[in-house]
Design a protein around this motif. Structure first.
Motif, PDB file in Angstrom:
ATOM      1  N   GLN A 218       0.825  -1.206   0.000  1.00 35.70           N
ATOM      2  CA  GLN A 218       0.000   0.000   0.000  1.00 35.70           C
ATOM      3  C   GLN A 218       0.863   1.262   0.000  1.00 35.70           C
ATOM      4  OE1 GLN A 218      -3.592   0.238  -0.057  1.00 35.70           O
ATOM      5  NE2 GLN A 218      -2.916   2.291  -0.628  1.00 35.70           N
ATOM      6  N   THR A 219       1.818   1.338   0.933  1.00 33.07           N
ATOM      7  CA  THR A 219       2.568   2.576   1.110  1.00 33.07           C
ATOM      8  C   THR A 219       3.695   2.752   0.100  1.00 33.07           C
ATOM      9  OG1 THR A 219       4.005   1.533   2.762  1.00 33.07           O
ATOM     10  CG2 THR A 219       2.048   2.657   3.574  1.00 33.07           C
ATOM     11  N   ASN A 223       0.539   3.820  -3.222  1.00 35.48           N
ATOM     12  CA  ASN A 223       0.494   5.250  -2.900  1.00 35.48           C
ATOM     13  C   ASN A 223       1.412   6.098  -3.783  1.00 35.48           C
ATOM     14  OD1 ASN A 223      -1.259   4.491  -0.911  1.00 35.48           O
ATOM     15  ND2 ASN A 223       0.021   5.111   0.811  1.00 35.48           N
ATOM     16  N   SER A 224       2.353   5.453  -4.472  1.00 37.65           N
ATOM     17  CA  SER A 224       3.314   6.192  -5.294  1.00 37.65           C
ATOM     18  C   SER A 224       3.092   5.984  -6.787  1.00 37.65           C
ATOM     19  CB  SER A 224       4.748   5.752  -4.943  1.00 37.65           C
ATOM     20  OG  SER A 224       5.067   6.102  -3.611  1.00 37.65           O
TER      21      SER A 224
END
Length: 444
Positions: A218-219, A223-224
């Motif tokens: 996710q991060t 997210n990117s």
């Protein structure tokens, strides 16, 4: 390399489940310990100014593990590792480590493949790699179960246009963080450049760090990510297998960004006279820490079923099918190569892979059997100039542009990058490789 409190709390929360699993485990860790001993020797040689040859066993990526586990792991963890899993001692003394760490906490040193032996974020001695290690232990002990493998590969057919623009990048899943004088992390700089070039499709060749867990997917991936308009694909890898591919399939591929991938680990893109086939080289491998690629019979049969009449073929995998320094008498092709060319009976026109944290164009030699080999694993991990690749007749090009405006601790670094491929419906291909600043560094 002391554990941060947050990381220590995560590990301690799993302590009792790992202890119970280790007490009843029937799996032997002997081969893993041997691999770590071989890896440690690479670091010992390097710190004594002896560069190991490419043929040396082990991996510099895991060279720190035995020392750290024996000297810095929490006592309760060490008891499990030594008493139950039979971990051997380290050959590195604390005195040696204290002398080395002065250099390794600064600019670091480089192995022959350009790996940066440093405590910098995502370099070899980043303490965060402990997450990958202990996640892998849980997989080996059966605490983490592998996600099931979807045997219905995704198929994307593109019509109505003369060209197809595809962004290709690998080993990119670090997310954004502060990296010296850079305005963004290398991975975010790469994605910013990709977005500015407006590709039709984005393809990530795999690796989300440290262990491809759901939170990391996710991060550090979702997210990117810049969502390309036609389709987006991300592939399985050794790091994502440490979590049994659960983060990849249940989190990343479940996101609408990857709708076209249909939650499968392998896929095809058909465009004009081109067929682009992405394969999962991590799920079925039985190599230590998933370091060497394999397809398994399911995907070999899939390759055999493809209709290649009148088509040009590009194969994509995470793992390299040939040694990183090229094919030679001392280093023949790897089993992944044999699965495609011999077992499946297919000779691709191009083969792009990641895994090796560099960008490498291999020479067209007879041993390549007309396959144009491309390594593109330089999307994010900090690297330096690889002495093994310099003046190597088996390599036409490799990425070695010094990092611009480095801090003193970054003086050994080179830039990261990506490729922009433009396919013509008639079978032509334009390859353009860029660094993280958008500078063109190689083209076909």
């Amino acid at each position: 390399m002391e554990l941060e409190q947050e990381l220590k709390a995560v590990l301690d929360s799993k302590l009792e489940s790992i202890r119970a699993a280790a007490e009843s485990a029937e799996v032997s860790f002997e081969s893993i310990w041997t691999y770590f001993q071989q890896s440690e020797q690479l670091l010992i040689n390097l710190m004594n100014s002896q560069q190991s040859p490419p043929t040396a066993p082990g991996s510099i990526e895991y060279s720190w593990i035995l020392y750290w586990l024996n000297n810095h792991a929490p006592t309760a963890w060490k008891e499990i590792l030594v008493d139950l899993l039979k971990m051997p001692p380290s050959k590195i003394s604390p005195d040696d480590w204290d002398k080395w760490i002065v250099i390794l906490s600064g600019p670091g040193v480089l192995s022959g493949d350009g790996s940066l032996i440093s405590t910098a974020k995502f370099a070899i001695l980043d303490i965060g790699w402990v997450v990958a290690l202990f996640t892998y232990y849980q997989l080996e002990l059966g605490i983490i179960k592998r996600h099931s493998f979807n045997t219905n590969p995704a198929r994307k057919v593109i019509t109505g246009q003369d060209t197809l623009k595809v962004a290709m990048f690998g080993d990119w899943g670090t997310g954004n963080y502060k990296d010296g004088n850079l305005p963004y992390s290398p991975s975010q700089l790469v994605m910013n450049q990709i977005k500015a070039m407006n590709p039709d499709i984005n393809i990530h060749l795999g690796d989300v760090y440290y262990a491809g867990t759901s939170s990391e997917e996710q991060t550090r991936l979702l997210n990117s990510w810049y969502k390309a308009p036609l389709a987006n694909f991300t592939m399985n890898s050794n790091h994502e297998m440490y979590d049994g591919a659960n983060g990849l399939i249940a989190t990343a591929l479940a996101d609408p960004i990857f709708n076209e991938q249909n939650q499968t680990n392998y896929f095809s893109i058909e465009f004009g006279n081109w067929l682009i086939v992405g394969l999962d080289s991590a799920y079925y491998t039985d190599s230590k820490l998933f370091m060497e690629g394999a397809l398994g019979q399911t995907q070999v049969n899939y390759l055999k079923s493809l209709d290649l009449q009148g088509k040009k073929l590009m194969i994509l995998t995470h793992h390299n099918p040939i040694p990183e320094t090229g094919i030679s008498a001392e280093q023949p092709v790897l089993s992944l190569w044999n699965e495609v060319l011999d077992e499946a009976g297919i000779t691709p026109d191009y083969w792009y892979w990641g895994h090796i944290h560099n960008g490498i164009v291999y020479a067209d030699i007879p041993e390549m059997r007309s396959v144009k080999g491309r390594c593109l694993g330089n999307g994010a991990i900090p690297q330096g100039n690889a002495s093994w690749f310099e003046k190597n007749p088996l390599i036409d090009f490799y990425c070695n542009t010094p990092l611009r405006n480095p801090t003193p601790d970054q003086k050994n670094r080179v830039t990261n990058g990506f490729a922009m491929l433009e396919f013509s419906a008639n079978g032509d291909l334009s390859e353009k490789w860029y660094d993280q600043d958008g500078t063109l560094i190689w083209s076909s």
